[in-house]
Scaffold this motif. Sequence first.
Motif, PDB file in Angstrom:
ATOM      1  N   MET A  11     -37.183 -46.975  71.931  1.00 27.98           N
ATOM      2  CA  MET A  11     -36.352 -45.908  71.414  1.00 27.98           C
ATOM      3  C   MET A  11     -36.173 -44.788  72.445  1.00 27.98           C
ATOM      4  SD  MET A  11     -36.918 -43.499  68.041  1.00 27.98           S
ATOM      5  CE  MET A  11     -38.479 -42.878  68.641  1.00 27.98           C
ATOM      6  N   LEU A  12     -37.255 -44.405  73.127  1.00 23.26           N
ATOM      7  CA  LEU A  12     -37.203 -43.277  74.057  1.00 23.26           C
ATOM      8  C   LEU A  12     -36.770 -43.667  75.468  1.00 23.26           C
ATOM      9  CD1 LEU A  12     -40.411 -41.303  73.020  1.00 23.26           C
ATOM     10  CD2 LEU A  12     -38.040 -40.820  72.406  1.00 23.26           C
ATOM     11  N   GLY A  13     -36.878 -44.937  75.807  1.00 20.19           N
ATOM     12  CA  GLY A  13     -36.530 -45.367  77.157  1.00 20.19           C
ATOM     13  C   GLY A  13     -37.670 -45.119  78.122  1.00 20.19           C
ATOM     14  N   PRO A  14     -37.424 -45.401  79.410  1.00 21.55           N
ATOM     15  CA  PRO A  14     -38.503 -45.246  80.395  1.00 21.55           C
ATOM     16  C   PRO A  14     -38.967 -43.802  80.509  1.00 21.55           C
ATOM     17  CG  PRO A  14     -36.459 -46.012  81.435  1.00 21.55           C
ATOM     18  CD  PRO A  14     -36.192 -45.858  79.983  1.00 21.55           C
ATOM     19  N   GLY A  15     -40.272 -43.646  80.695  1.00 20.86           N
ATOM     20  CA  GLY A  15     -40.840 -42.305  80.787  1.00 20.86           C
ATOM     21  C   GLY A  15     -41.319 -41.929  82.172  1.00 20.86           C
ATOM     22  N   GLY A  16     -41.903 -42.839  82.872  1.00 25.99           N
ATOM     23  CA  GLY A  16     -42.284 -42.551  84.242  1.00 25.99           C
ATOM     24  C   GLY A  16     -43.762 -42.516  84.556  1.00 25.99           C
ATOM     25  N   ARG A  17     -44.602 -42.349  83.568  1.00 28.46           N
ATOM     26  CA  ARG A  17     -46.051 -42.309  83.802  1.00 28.46           C
ATOM     27  C   ARG A  17     -46.416 -41.353  84.936  1.00 28.46           C
ATOM     28  NH1 ARG A  17     -48.779 -45.886  80.945  1.00 28.46           N
ATOM     29  NH2 ARG A  17     -50.575 -45.841  82.313  1.00 28.46           N
ATOM     30  N   ARG A  18     -45.782 -40.183  84.973  1.00 30.68           N
ATOM     31  CA  ARG A  18     -45.997 -39.216  86.059  1.00 30.68           C
ATOM     32  C   ARG A  18     -47.414 -38.695  86.133  1.00 30.68           C
ATOM     33  NH1 ARG A  18     -42.089 -34.777  84.498  1.00 30.68           N
ATOM     34  NH2 ARG A  18     -42.867 -35.450  82.500  1.00 30.68           N
ATOM     35  N   PHE A  19     -48.086 -38.589  85.005  1.00 29.46           N
ATOM     36  CA  PHE A  19     -49.408 -37.957  84.994  1.00 29.46           C
ATOM     37  C   PHE A  19     -50.526 -38.883  84.527  1.00 29.46           C
ATOM     38  CE2 PHE A  19     -46.247 -34.572  84.369  1.00 29.46           C
ATOM     39  CZ  PHE A  19     -46.498 -33.839  85.517  1.00 29.46           C
ATOM     40  N   ALA A  20     -50.270 -40.180  84.467  1.00 32.67           N
ATOM     41  CA  ALA A  20     -51.304 -41.132  84.033  1.00 32.67           C
ATOM     42  C   ALA A  20     -52.535 -40.991  84.929  1.00 32.67           C
ATOM     43  CB  ALA A  20     -50.764 -42.554  84.086  1.00 32.67           C
ATOM     44  N   ASP A  21     -53.681 -40.709  84.300  1.00 30.89           N
ATOM     45  CA  ASP A  21     -54.902 -40.464  85.064  1.00 30.89           C
ATOM     46  C   ASP A  21     -56.108 -40.703  84.159  1.00 30.89           C
ATOM     47  OD1 ASP A  21     -56.813 -39.528  86.901  1.00 30.89           O
ATOM     48  OD2 ASP A  21     -56.503 -37.442  86.289  1.00 30.89           O
ATOM     49  N   SER A  22     -56.822 -41.794  84.401  1.00 28.02           N
ATOM     50  CA  SER A  22     -57.954 -42.137  83.539  1.00 28.02           C
ATOM     51  C   SER A  22     -59.073 -41.103  83.612  1.00 28.02           C
ATOM     52  CB  SER A  22     -58.488 -43.520  83.897  1.00 28.02           C
ATOM     53  OG  SER A  22     -58.914 -43.554  85.234  1.00 28.02           O
ATOM     54  N   GLU A  23     -59.233 -40.438  84.736  1.00 28.84           N
ATOM     55  CA  GLU A  23     -60.287 -39.416  84.845  1.00 28.84           C
ATOM     56  C   GLU A  23     -60.012 -38.221  83.932  1.00 28.84           C
ATOM     57  OE1 GLU A  23     -61.332 -38.271  88.824  1.00 28.84           O
ATOM     58  OE2 GLU A  23     -61.276 -40.352  89.512  1.00 28.84           O
ATOM     59  N   GLU A  42     -51.636 -44.139  75.814  1.00 29.13           N
ATOM     60  CA  GLU A  42     -50.550 -44.837  76.498  1.00 29.13           C
ATOM     61  C   GLU A  42     -49.232 -44.085  76.335  1.00 29.13           C
ATOM     62  OE1 GLU A  42     -50.196 -49.158  76.022  1.00 29.13           O
ATOM     63  OE2 GLU A  42     -52.234 -49.102  75.188  1.00 29.13           O
ATOM     64  N   PHE A  43     -48.968 -43.593  75.117  1.00 25.52           N
ATOM     65  CA  PHE A  43     -47.742 -42.837  74.872  1.00 25.52           C
ATOM     66  C   PHE A  43     -47.713 -41.576  75.731  1.00 25.52           C
ATOM     67  CE2 PHE A  43     -45.633 -39.345  72.666  1.00 25.52           C
ATOM     68  CZ  PHE A  43     -44.337 -39.826  72.615  1.00 25.52           C
ATOM     69  N   LEU A  44     -48.805 -40.827  75.717  1.00 25.08           N
ATOM     70  CA  LEU A  44     -48.835 -39.596  76.504  1.00 25.08           C
ATOM     71  C   LEU A  44     -48.756 -39.876  77.995  1.00 25.08           C
ATOM     72  CD1 LEU A  44     -51.382 -37.297  74.634  1.00 25.08           C
ATOM     73  CD2 LEU A  44     -48.907 -37.429  74.414  1.00 25.08           C
ATOM     74  N   ASP A  45     -49.430 -40.934  78.457  1.00 30.85           N
ATOM     75  CA  ASP A  45     -49.330 -41.288  79.873  1.00 30.85           C
ATOM     76  C   ASP A  45     -47.893 -41.622  80.266  1.00 30.85           C
ATOM     77  OD1 ASP A  45     -51.950 -40.849  80.626  1.00 30.85           O
ATOM     78  OD2 ASP A  45     -52.546 -42.959  80.437  1.00 30.85           O
ATOM     79  N   GLU A  46     -47.164 -42.233  79.369  1.00 35.01           N
ATOM     80  CA  GLU A  46     -45.779 -42.625  79.669  1.00 35.01           C
ATOM     81  C   GLU A  46     -44.821 -41.436  79.651  1.00 35.01           C
ATOM     82  OE1 GLU A  46     -42.846 -45.187  80.862  1.00 35.01           O
ATOM     83  OE2 GLU A  46     -44.948 -45.741  80.570  1.00 35.01           O
ATOM     84  N   TYR A  47     -45.003 -40.491  78.699  1.00 37.43           N
ATOM     85  CA  TYR A  47     -43.985 -39.464  78.481  1.00 37.43           C
ATOM     86  C   TYR A  47     -44.428 -38.014  78.643  1.00 37.43           C
ATOM     87  CZ  TYR A  47     -41.384 -43.354  76.528  1.00 37.43           C
ATOM     88  OH  TYR A  47     -40.759 -44.547  76.356  1.00 37.43           O
TER      89      TYR A  47
END
Length: 113
Positions: A11-23, A42-47
């Motif tokens: 629904m939202l399309g690509p997000g970019g995972r700009r801030f994905a950071d497991s730490e 996963e949602f927050l990492d994507e958008y």
Amino acid sequence: MTDHLSAVFAMLGPGGRRFADSESWAHLEAELDTELPSEYKEFLDEYAPITVNSHLYFTHPATTPWNLLEDIRQTEQAFRDTDWDGLPPPDIGADGFLIPALPGRPPSSLARP
């Protein structure tokens, strides 16, 4: 079973995972002393950070502005600082129930006292 996360991504399309950071997630969960759902992360990492429809917003633990941990702390402090005893009862809908759209009769806990 419906894959809700994939449906939201579609629904939202690509997000970019700009801030994905497991730490940053590990730090947040250690501070909260709880593990958050993987789909939420996963949602927050994507958008995130993102505002949806001008009223639903999501912050992220790896960003400096719009930081999820700071948002949680500020919200918690606001709830702690609120004089709950001095607040008026919530607005009541049709038939004296807080949630009038429920089919049948809502639970008695939702009825006007």
